[in-house]
Scaffold this active site. Sequence first.
Site, short mmCIF file in Angstrom:
data_model
loop_
_atom_site.label_atom_id
_atom_site.label_comp_id
_atom_site.label_asym_id
_atom_site.label_seq_id
_atom_site.Cartn_x
_atom_site.Cartn_y
_atom_site.Cartn_z
CG ASP A 180 -1.86 1.18 1.21
OD1 ASP A 180 -1.43 2.30 0.85
OD2 ASP A 180 -3.04 1.00 1.53
CG HIS A 181 1.50 4.24 -3.23
ND1 HIS A 181 0.27 3.91 -3.71
CD2 HIS A 181 1.58 5.59 -3.37
CE1 HIS A 181 -0.35 4.99 -4.12
NE2 HIS A 181 0.42 6.04 -3.93
CG HIS A 243 -4.15 4.35 -0.87
ND1 HIS A 243 -3.23 3.34 -0.81
CD2 HIS A 243 -4.37 4.57 -2.20
CE1 HIS A 243 -2.89 2.97 -2.04
NE2 HIS A 243 -3.58 3.70 -2.90
O1 LIG Z 1 -3.32 3.69 -5.62
C1 LIG Z 1 -3.66 4.69 -6.22
O2 LIG Z 1 -3.15 5.88 -5.83
C2 LIG Z 1 -3.12 6.98 -6.71
C3 LIG Z 1 -2.88 8.20 -5.85
O3 LIG Z 1 -1.64 8.08 -5.26
P1 LIG Z 1 -0.85 9.38 -4.80
O4 LIG Z 1 0.38 8.86 -4.17
O5 LIG Z 1 -0.60 10.19 -6.04
O6 LIG Z 1 -1.74 10.11 -3.87
C4 LIG Z 1 -4.38 7.11 -7.52
O7 LIG Z 1 -4.20 8.08 -8.53
C5 LIG Z 1 -4.70 5.79 -8.17
O8 LIG Z 1 -5.96 5.89 -8.83
C6 LIG Z 1 -4.75 4.68 -7.17
O9 LIG Z 1 -4.83 3.44 -7.86
#
Ligand SMILES: O=C1O[C@H](COP(=O)(O)O)[C@@H](O)[C@H](O)[C@H]1O
Length: 500
Positions: A180-181, A243
């Site tokens: 989960d980045h 997230h």
């Molecule tokens: O996992 C995802 O995250 C991105 C948003 O990530 P961020 O680090 O730029 O806040 C999102 O654009 C994408 O749809 C989703 O799959």
Amino acid sequence: MKQNGKPTALIMIFGATGDLANRKLFPSLYKLFEKDKLSEQFAVIGIARRPLTNDEFQNNVRKSIQSASKDDNRVDEFASHFYYHSLDVTDSDSYVSLKKLAGELDEHYQLDGNRIFYLAMAPEFFGTIALHLKEDGLTDVNGFKRLVIEKPFGHDLESAKELNNQIRTAFSEDEIYRIDHYLGKEMVQNIEVIRFANAIFEPLWNNRFISNIQVTSSEILGVEERGRYYEKSGALRDMVQNHMLQMVALLAMEPPIRLNTEEIRSEKVKVLRALRPMEGDEVEQYFVRGQYGSGTVSGEDVPAYRNEVMVSEESNTETYVAGKLMIDNFRWAGVPIYIRTGKRMETKSTKIVIQFKDIPMNLYYRTEQTLNPNLLVIHIQPEEGITLHLNAKKAGQSMEATPVKLNFANKGIDGINTPEAYEKLLFDCMRGDATNFTHWDEVALSWGFVDKISEVWENSKAKNFPNYASGSVGPKEADELLERDGFFWWPVTNLDVDNC
Ligand SMILES: O=C1O[C@H](COP(=O)(O)O)[C@@H](O)[C@H](O)[C@H]1O
Ligand SMILES: NC(=O)C1=CN([C@@H]2O[C@H](COP(=O)(O)OP(=O)(O)OC[C@H]3O[C@@H](n4cnc5c(N)ncnc54)[C@H](OP(=O)(O)O)[C@@H]3O)[C@@H](O)[C@H]2O)C=CC1
């Protein structure tokens, strides 16, 4: 095994010609190499269907890290550790030659049989790959074996269980690193430290002193080229199930007895278990969905979601979600945690606002002044920092109060260059630290919660879609959600560290 305390491993990237590998994984690995966090004992096998020679693949790797480095020698040295293997992951026969190459590299680089399998591919292949890795002996190693798996982890609880059962035939739970980045973001990791390392916050971190919490993750980007995936996912599955709920869990968990993987995960799981479940007819009371129409973003006209590539003209998919979460436990009873996330919003911003309750008696009432509530704002991105909103005396003769802000911005500190989330997560995985990856119990509980909402939304067409213009702050129903409780969304643009 480690060389000079640095991890050694053979990293196999499935989907090595794809977007994720090129935009995130290669540059992140390079950063680790450049910072001397990787030992010389590492090798990468890139795997995908298209035919490429090792030289062509190494050139792709060089290109992907061009903006990350000016030092050509270092880049060449780094790229020389990369090998390419063309393979269709559904074809059983091709794993035999992959195993042979892995064995040769293991010996050449003395990798002690340590293997990381990174699945940077569409999720429908995850189960097949895991099964082949086991059946064809790629996981028969003397060192560690770890599976890194990208989102989405299933489409709902049932499919997530099925996927989990498949990968568990080849890997044990502690060998699975579910990415989960957001958990790799510097300021998400900081939530724990802000809470548990400051005497001034933790005693107040409960329903006696906090009136509500707001978690916002807004994006300027639309669905881009991901219409096919997004149509089936929507913002609820794409952002909330993972997230958003992960950030809530970190904000609401009890102090773990130790700062280790098991204890932290176990406290997060308790939060997810305490989320108030909704019956079907309650979903509308707690959750709002939205879909963007056309509009102007950063001065540019952009199309409505329904006019994006691979999107149905009558799409019922939500690109925006706002919700009110209640955590039914002793600490949080009565405190709403509001979340919202959307695409094509006016600004790119991820922020957490903790709003404290008003003081019991406003001694400054004679001035007919309303005091501002104290806020703690955690700026996750794009700026990183903390702002504490206080009231102080206005300079001069009167005893009037005026709002002041105390700021801490990461970028204000010399030498701080916050690593990208993927850099941190890859390094954690190589070191065997799974704290910032999601445990199956967290995944299952999050899906269980989200499934209730998606069931209702899938069975009832949103009559008012599109209900917010691109470049706006989202649908008005999201404001009404808070107004019903006597609150309002703190505007993310005015809370910036830079604006203080
Ligand atoms: O996992 C995802 O995250 C991105 C948003 O990530 P961020 O680090 O730029 O806040 C999102 O654009 C994408 O749809 C989703 O799959
Ligand atoms: N891109 C991103 O920023 C993010 C991606 N993710 C997730 O990461 C995963 C990968 O995403 P992304 O890189 O964008 O996807 P891409 O479509 O860009 O890449 C897919 C990769 O898979 C390979 N591939 C496809 N089919 C096969 C097959 N049968 N056998 C072997 N290789 C195959 C493709 O190469 P070839 O055609 O040569 O076979 C390509 O390398 C997905 O699960 C996605 O949800 C998650 C978060 C962010």
